[in-house]
Design an enzyme around this catalytic site. Structure first.
Site, PDB file in Angstrom:
ATOM      1  CG  HIS A 106      -1.806  -1.073   1.433  1.00 52.97           C
ATOM      2  ND1 HIS A 106      -1.431  -2.233   2.059  1.00 52.97           N
ATOM      3  CD2 HIS A 106      -3.105  -1.224   1.091  1.00 52.97           C
ATOM      4  CE1 HIS A 106      -2.460  -3.064   2.099  1.00 52.97           C
ATOM      5  NE2 HIS A 106      -3.495  -2.478   1.515  1.00 52.97           N
ATOM      6  CG  ASP A 109       1.752  -0.820   3.385  1.00 53.12           C
ATOM      7  OD1 ASP A 109       1.052  -0.460   4.334  1.00 53.12           O
ATOM      8  OD2 ASP A 109       1.365  -1.615   2.500  1.00 53.12           O
ATOM      9  CD  GLU A 237      -7.665  -8.211  -1.368  1.00 54.46           C
ATOM     10  OE1 GLU A 237      -7.663  -8.512  -0.160  1.00 54.46           O
ATOM     11  OE2 GLU A 237      -6.680  -7.701  -1.935  1.00 54.46           O
ATOM     12  CD  GLU A 273      -7.321 -11.562   2.382  1.00 52.49           C
ATOM     13  OE1 GLU A 273      -7.476 -11.656   3.610  1.00 52.49           O
ATOM     14  OE2 GLU A 273      -7.022 -10.492   1.811  1.00 52.49           O
ATOM     15  CG  HIS A 276     -11.120 -11.052   1.970  1.00 57.60           C
ATOM     16  ND1 HIS A 276     -10.669 -10.024   1.160  1.00 57.60           N
ATOM     17  CD2 HIS A 276     -10.638 -10.778   3.207  1.00 57.60           C
ATOM     18  CE1 HIS A 276      -9.952  -9.180   1.883  1.00 57.60           C
ATOM     19  NE2 HIS A 276      -9.919  -9.628   3.126  1.00 57.60           N
ATOM     20  CG  ASP A 301      -4.049 -10.790  -1.203  1.00 56.77           C
ATOM     21  OD1 ASP A 301      -3.179 -10.764  -2.086  1.00 56.77           O
ATOM     22  OD2 ASP A 301      -4.457  -9.762  -0.635  1.00 56.77           O
ATOM     23  CG  ASP A 312      -9.570 -10.834   7.032  1.00 52.04           C
ATOM     24  OD1 ASP A 312      -8.994 -11.916   6.902  1.00 52.04           O
ATOM     25  OD2 ASP A 312      -9.535  -9.934   6.181  1.00 52.04           O
ATOM     26  CG  ASP A 314      -5.415 -11.059   7.274  1.00 47.73           C
ATOM     27  OD1 ASP A 314      -6.065 -11.635   6.379  1.00 47.73           O
ATOM     28  OD2 ASP A 314      -5.456  -9.822   7.449  1.00 47.73           O
ATOM     29  CG  ASP A 344      -3.298  -9.786   2.828  1.00 48.13           C
ATOM     30  OD1 ASP A 344      -2.724  -9.243   3.795  1.00 48.13           O
ATOM     31  OD2 ASP A 344      -4.397  -9.417   2.399  1.00 48.13           O
TER      32      ASP A 344
END
Length: 441
Positions: A106, A109, A237, A273, A276, A301, A312, A314, A344
């Site tokens: 991003h 980031d 996404e 993802e 997701h 992802d 989520d 991750d 991700d």
């Protein structure tokens, strides 16, 4: 070879080797052999593994109940430019030691957002050349870039779907900057994740207006990038909710319909993802199949959720059965269209050693590599494909083939049904197929 800056941040860790499944070295690959040919292509080409800049080098382990547990040594500088350079040094040391060829980011980031739009632009303009030098020295490439248009309070009601035009315009300016950075760094793709493109309540929302605005906004972003020479693919996404109660990019089928509605289907594909998909009530294989059948399986992802948690999380992927099913779809679809496998995923809050980041990525890469090998064997050596085709053999000739060719009408179906009488049941053989998959695993 590892690319080191002035400081070595991951001391005592060298290039991660492939040593095979008999190795007991935790800092080695057991299944991911980058050059090994699978279905005619090297593993690294199938995957295009990427490190997520945000989780790996920005995440601190913070959660709603407490501050972060990770103290990154590259975050000590008061100067945002110096801090961003230190972070880049750490990132490229890590990526090259891991042996991956890609990363994703991003915009903020890479460097901390400034107090004004212009200051944020200046900061990005300063860090991009530094990153470009790192990329040229290491051979590491940019899989995709994106803009964080969801964290700042200004985006509490969305970005391109915000009811305040001024916020929409600010989002456009920010995305322009992220696209400029992506293009300057040779990014192969660009991603849109509508983190707050949705609603919390229908009582204060004009859904049709917001959808129209999002469609127009994405078209404007595409046109700008193309005017700047960007040749890559744009990805959407999907995610059903969180942070919003309902997000407009709910799942693969929803996004595909949206793209066709607004004439974006020729430039956009999907970045799917795993977690997701779970939140949307689907398996990842389902989401991949929905995208693949429409030629929109763009990128992945890679992560997983937690069976006991409804949000989520991750986590790094380690479910071999789940990933094997994903790899079956990937191979049958002919691979990803432009994208790759971006991890991700983030370390758990209590994983605080520098080695933990290596263990997490090694485990994720090995899970995908092992699953790819299994899926390839299933497709080559078993009757998996034949069993599925047999279910549809009535469409391969005669009246079934005529139906698929559009040569029958509803009256024809009525006549056929009268003539054939009652029908025997046809088993789907689901349990046998599930056993087949487990046998190869």
């Amino acid at each position: 070879m590892p690319l080191l800056g002035d400081t070595e941040y991951f001391k005592g860790i060298g290039q991660i080797p492939y040593e095979g499944k008999e190795s007991d070295n935790p800092l080695s690959y057991k299944y991911y052999d980058p050059e090994r040919l699978v279905n005619g292509a090297p593993m690294k080409t199938h995957f295009k593994f990427a490190v997520a800049y945000w989780h790996s080098f920005c995440g601190t382990g913070a959660d709603p109940f407490g501050p972060g547990t990770l103290r990154h040594p590259w975050d000590i500088a008061d100067d945002p430019i110096a801090a961003a350079r230190q972070k880049a040094d750490a990132a490229f040391e890590f990526i090259t030691k891991l042996g991956f060829e890609y990363f994703c980011f991003h915009d903020f980031d890479l460097i901390a957002e400034g107090p004004t739009l212009r200051e944020s632009e200046k900061r990005l303009e300063k860090i991009v050349p530094y990153l470009k030098d790192k990329m040229e020295a290491s051979g590491v490439k940019l899989l995709w870039g994106t803009a964080n248009c969801f964290s700042h309070p200004r985006y509490m009601n969305g970005a391109s779907t915000n009811p305040d035009f001024r916020v929409l315009a600010r989002a456009g300016a920010q995305i322009k900057g992220a696209m400029d950075a992506t293009i300057a760094l040779g990014g192969e793709n660009y991603v849109f994740w509508g983190g707050r493109e949705g609603y919390m309540s229908l009582l204060n929302t004009l859904v049709g207006k917001e959808l129209d605005h999002m469609g127009r906004f994405l078209g404007m972003a595409r046109d700008y990038a193309r005017s700047q020479g960007f040749k890559g693919t744009f990805f959407i996404e999907p995610k059903p909710m969180e942070p919003m109660k309902h997000q407009y990019d709910y799942d693969a089928a929803t996004v595909i319909g949206f793209l066709h509605q607004y004439g974006l289907q020729d430039d956009f594909k999907l970045n799917l993802e795993v977690n997701h998909a779970t939140l949307a009530g689907h398996s990842m294989q389902h989401e991949m199949e929905m995208a693949a059948t429409r030629g929109m399986l763009g990128s992945i992802d890679a992560n997983r959720g937690d069976y006991q948690n409804g949000w989520d999380t991750d986590q790094f992927p380690n479910n071999l059965n789940e990933v094997t099913l994903m790899m079956l779809t990937l191979l049958e679809a002919g691979g990803l269209q432009g994208g790759g496998i971006n991890f991700d995923a983030k370390l758990r809050r209590n994983s605080t050693d520098p080695q933990d980041l290596f263990h997490a990525h090694i485990g994720g890469a090995d899970t995908f590599a092992r699953a790819l090998l299994i899926a390839d064997r299933i497709l080559r050596d078993s009757n998996y494909r034949q069993l599925r085709r047999q279910r549809y053999e009535s469409f391969e000739s005669g009246q079934g083939a005529a139906f698929e060719l559009g040569k029958l009408n509803l009256q024809d179906l009525y006549t056929i049904a009268l003539e054939q009488g009652e029908l025997p049941l046809q088993s789907g053989k689901q349990e046998m197929l599930e056993n087949l998959i487990n046998r190869y695993i």
